[in-house]
Design an enzyme around this catalytic site. Structure first.
Site, PDB file in Angstrom:
ATOM      1  N   SER A  88      44.666  40.331  42.203  1.00 20.33           N
ATOM      2  CA  SER A  88      44.016  39.028  42.046  1.00 20.33           C
ATOM      3  C   SER A  88      42.995  38.716  43.129  1.00 20.33           C
ATOM      4  CB  SER A  88      45.071  37.915  41.991  1.00 20.33           C
ATOM      5  OG  SER A  88      45.941  37.993  43.100  1.00 20.33           O
ATOM      6  N   HIS A 103      46.319  33.000  47.636  1.00 23.12           N
ATOM      7  CA  HIS A 103      44.959  33.533  47.654  1.00 23.12           C
ATOM      8  C   HIS A 103      44.094  32.729  48.616  1.00 23.12           C
ATOM      9  CE1 HIS A 103      46.783  34.181  43.635  1.00 23.12           C
ATOM     10  NE2 HIS A 103      46.349  35.410  43.837  1.00 23.12           N
ATOM     11  N   ASP A 137      45.480  28.498  47.239  1.00 23.64           N
ATOM     12  CA  ASP A 137      46.612  28.030  46.445  1.00 23.64           C
ATOM     13  C   ASP A 137      47.958  28.507  46.979  1.00 23.64           C
ATOM     14  OD1 ASP A 137      46.539  30.701  45.868  1.00 23.64           O
ATOM     15  OD2 ASP A 137      46.115  30.493  43.735  1.00 23.64           O
TER      16      ASP A 137
END
Length: 399
Positions: free
Chosen positions: A58, A366, A363
């Site tokens: 991600s 990340h 968040d």
């Protein structure tokens, strides 16, 4: 350099037997200089890269996860993407990722993620194979070890390499010379990958004794994928290490109430988990050095994501961040570090900061665009920069 090696020795020694730890650190210290390796390495005679191929999780995914997931969750909604794109794009941040800054420097458009592409023209400038929640090891590996794999994508690094092989056959189906040209003039960003191999077990209450033996297997998987790309003709590869997982707000929330000695006094991060990261990165550097020796005509550059992030955490003001919230999430579920697991960013009740550019974490897992910009500088303008990127075809302004 001496300070770094002393820290590495201490961290590795805490996790591995002394003789083995010393061998790993000695090999890492003796690894050849990536700059010297590049001097002998790249077959890119034009001095310009025309494509970028990216792999990972991600931290690099620009939309593959939301392209296949039936319920992609928070990343498909605002405020994800609010800073730059002003809409959710499948990027796990408030704005651009490291790979986006590299694309900008190369002067190419933001290409679609691999799973959203439809024709060869969509991949004219490369492709992004990274998928959110991806691991270096296969989903089956964790399933056989009785881990719940519901949150682990089946699109591991090996699968992403397979996607690239299929795409390469489309871009140059019968012309070997064209294939060689594509490989020689393309930049390969392989990672960051491996963090999820440790995060998923941690979030399922696996102990350090369960996770530690996985480290060599994770590194071996990464190196195997690199070798596959080199066999296909790749000549310039960037391989980031894992970032300091002990500094992530979600992890800090999970282990809130740990004993004072579990935290690094210089950072406030969980020492035992960052030691695991040091172990991973040290072993990765050893294996990359071996790969360089086996392929002297190839440039393989280790990128120190961990050092870049720790530099921000230890000196937040110097980088423009708020030192009071350096270990807090900008958008999260409230509670300690704004990282309560019961509420995620974008969900009702989530707490969002006023200015993501003042935060390190977006968040809880990340980073913000502001941090990704700093990490990208290490590749584009800093100690890991390759001259062909710096003098790219359509170089944009410095970051």
């Amino acid at each position: 350099m001496l300070l770094y090696l002393r820290g590495t020795v201490e961290a590795v020694a805490r996790l591995w037997p002394p003789l083995l730890a010393a061998a790993v650190v000695a090999a890492a210290a003796a690894a050849p200089d990536p700059l010297a390796a590049r001097a002998n390495g790249s077959n890119n005679t034009s001095g310009c890269y025309t494509r970028l191929f990216a792999f990972g999780d991600s931290l690099t995914d620009t939309g593959n996860f939301i392209s296949y997931a039936a319920a992609p969750g928070p990343v498909a909604r605002l405020p994800y993407g609010e800073t730059f794109f002003h809409r959710p794009t499948g990027r796990w941040s408030d704005g651009r990722l490291i790979v986006d800054f590299i694309v900008e420097r190369l002067g190419t458009p933001y290409w679609p993620p691999y799973l959203a592409g439809k024709t060869a023209e969509d991949f004219r400038y490369g492709a992004n194979f990274a998928v959110g929640s991806a691991t270096a090891l296969s989903q089956d590996f964790f399933k056989k070890r009785h881990l719940n794999v519901d949150q682990i994508t089946p699109y591991s690094l090996a699968v992403q390499i397979g996607w690239f092989q299929k795409l390469l056959a489309v871009l140059a189906s019968t012309d070997n010379a064209e294939r060689e040209e594509i490989m020689a003039t393309s930049l390969f960003l392989v990672g960051e990958i491996g963090a999820n191999d440790y995060i998923h077990p941690i979030f399922q209450n696996k102990t350090l004794g369960w996770i530690k033996p996985v480290v060599p297997l994770v590194v071996a998987s990464i190196v195997s994928s690199l070798a596959a790309l080199i066999q296909l003709g790749a000549r310039t590869l960037y391989v980031p290490g894992v970032f300091p997982l002990g500094c992530t707000p979600r992890v800090l929330f999970l282990f809130r109430g740990s004993a004072p000695g579990d935290y690094d006094p210089a950072t406030g991060c969980l020492r035992w988990l960052d030691d695991l990261v040091v172990l991973h990165n040290a072993l990765l550097k050893v294996k990359l050095a071996e790969l360089r020796r086996a392929h002297p005509g190839v440039s393989v550059t280790y990128v120190d994501y961990s050092g870049e992030v720790l530099g921000v955490v230890t000196s937040p003001r110097r980088h423009g961040f708020d030192e009071r919230t350096v270990l807090d999430a900008c958008c999260g579920g409230g509670g300690p570090h704004n990282a309560n697991f019961t509420v995620h960013c974008t969900e009702p009740g989530a707490v969002q900061c006023a200015d993501p550019a003042r935060y390190v974490s977006w968040d809880g897992l990340h980073m913000t665009e502001a941090v990704y910009r700093i990490m990208a500088r290490g590749i584009l303008d800093g100690p890991f920069a390759a001259p062909p990127i710096m003098c790219g075809c359509k170089k944009t302004a410095s970051l």
